[in-house]
Scaffold this motif. Structure first.
Motif: not given
Length: 439
Positions: A35-36, A38-39, A42, A270, A272
């Motif tokens: 997940s980290t 991917c964020h 992005h 974002f 994130f």
């Protein structure tokens, strides 16, 4: 299924279900790491896209400016060459000077004809054209004019990015030298994360073996980092070096905060990034930008906020010498040494006593006066060395401390308007010789 569909919708009506999911392949996948990844990918990709805004025009502008500089140098060199050519010669027989023939030399003979087929036309090649130096200069000047005109047109096209107070919705990028592809190394070598845009360590260009980026390093380390450049791992698990000119890999500290707080960049958009940059503002995008802007302003006004330090030993020595010489309040110091209660007391104790044949000690007097009146602090003031040790009530100590602090503050604010009410005051209150106030 029926409970999850709106009451007014029938099962026979077409509908679409969108599901966002992340697949972490492997026997024991780390979902948090995936997940980290991917964020972070992005955020990195989106801001790279913003960096490439108008990149073609910026590259063309750089080429035009380089052409202007090149043709300007060629014109100056050719004119200097023309002026340095010999105009006269000396006849070895008569010894008189005579002008040289200005006509160009004859052209060289044409090369021999190649062996051609029987049906080929027999046309000899044309002799090479002889161009006079003044014609060459004229061609360079024409090309210079075209390059300048092309540069002016590109500047007018990008003029919104060349003003200080531009609109917030104006997106300004970098040229390809300053903003190369994060997943692309030199010579077109693709990094390991190019195909999937992975943002793991060494999957894209970065200074992975250094604790700091070039702008946060000292001069020696900065030179070493820029000489080698960032790197990534390519598809063959080999080290591939990237361009050191990328601003993304150079930024650090306040320069990185300035970039992330730009209105034409998307970091606070974002969640994130917000959770890691400004966790105290949570979901408020404007508060995130305000927080970053406040950090930049704080770093420009206070070095402690950014833990800034001077990396030049010569500059540090120069600043220290200034603070200990011209930076001191010399007039205020002399007035305090001469007219204040502490100054008069120190001077009288270190002065000469004729009856006892005691000489004056100006060096010791200046040292004590400097420590008690220049290097002193309101929070924990130094007392004169002749203070008496005693024990007083806390109330008396507090009142005496406030009295001394008030007198020192008044001395700092208005050195020439402080009156002396007494020759000296009893400053003995939980004090020892050259001790500090015990608060």
């Amino acid at each position: 299924m029926r409970g999850s569909i709106h009451d007014r919708c029938l099962l026979t009506d077409p509908f679409e279900i969108r599901v966002n999911y992340t697949i972490a392949t492997g026997t024991e996948p780390d979902v948090k790491l995936a997940s980290t990844n991917c964020h972070n990918s992005h955020v990195l990709l989106r801001n790279y896209e913003l960096d490439t805004t108008g990149q073609a025009d910026r590259d063309a502008l750089e080429d035009a400016r380089e052409d202007v500089q090149m043709y300007t140098s060629l014109i100056a060199f050719t004119k200097s060459l023309i002026n340095s050519q010999a105009m006269v010669t000396v006849d070895p027989v008569t010894g008189f000077a005579k002008l040289l023939d200005s006509s160009p030399p004859p052209p060289p003979p044409p090369p021999p004809l190649p062996e051609l087929a029987a049906y080929a036309p027999m046309h000899p090649p044309a002799p090479p054209e002889l161009v006079r130096p003044d014609v060459v200069v004229q061609r360079y000047e024409d090309a210079l004019g075209e390059s300048r005109e092309r540069a002016r047109g590109l500047v007018s096209k990008l003029e919104e990015c060349f003003v200080v107070d531009r609109a917030d919705d104006t997106v300004c990028g970098f040229n390809s030298n300053e903003a190369p592809h994060p997943w692309m190394a030199r010579d077109g070598v693709k990094c390991r994360g190019y195909d999937t845009l992975s943002a793991r360590e060494e999957d894209y260009c970065g200074y992975w073996e250094s604790d700091v980026n070039p702008l946060a390093a000292d001069r020696k380390l900065r030179k070493e980092l820029l000489d080698v450049g960032p790197y990534c791992i390519d598809g063959n698990e080999q080290v591939a070096y990237c361009s050191p000119n990328a601003t993304r890999t150079q930024r650090s500290g306040v320069t990185d905060i300035e970039y992330m707080s730009r209105p034409d960049r998307e970091y606070c958009e974002f969640k994130f990034a917000r959770q890691r940059l400004t966790p105290e503002v949570d979901n408020d995008i404007e508060m995130c930008r305000a927080n970053l802007t406040r950090r930049v302003a704080s770093c420009h006004t206070s070095c402690d906020a950014c833990d800034a330090r001077c990396t030049s030993a010569a500059a540090r020595d120069l600043v220290s010498a200034y603070r200990c010489s011209l930076g001191l309040p010399t007039i205020g110091m002399q007035a305090a040494f001469h007219s204040s209660d502490v100054g008069v007391d120190v001077g009288s104790r270190w002065g000469a006593v004729r009856e006892k044949r005691r000489p004056a000690a100006p060096d010791d007097s200046y040292q004590e006066a400097y420590r008690t009146m220049v290097q002193n602090r309101i929070e924990a003031p130094l007392a004169p060395r002749n203070c008496k040790s005693c024990t007083r009530t806390p109330t008396h100590c507090t009142q005496l401390h406030n009295l001394v602090a008030t007198r020192l503050l008044a001395l700092c604010d208005n050195l020439f308007n402080v009156g002396r009410n007494a020759f000296s005051a009893n400053l003995g209150c939980f004090l020892t010789s050259h001790g500090r106030w015990r608060r």
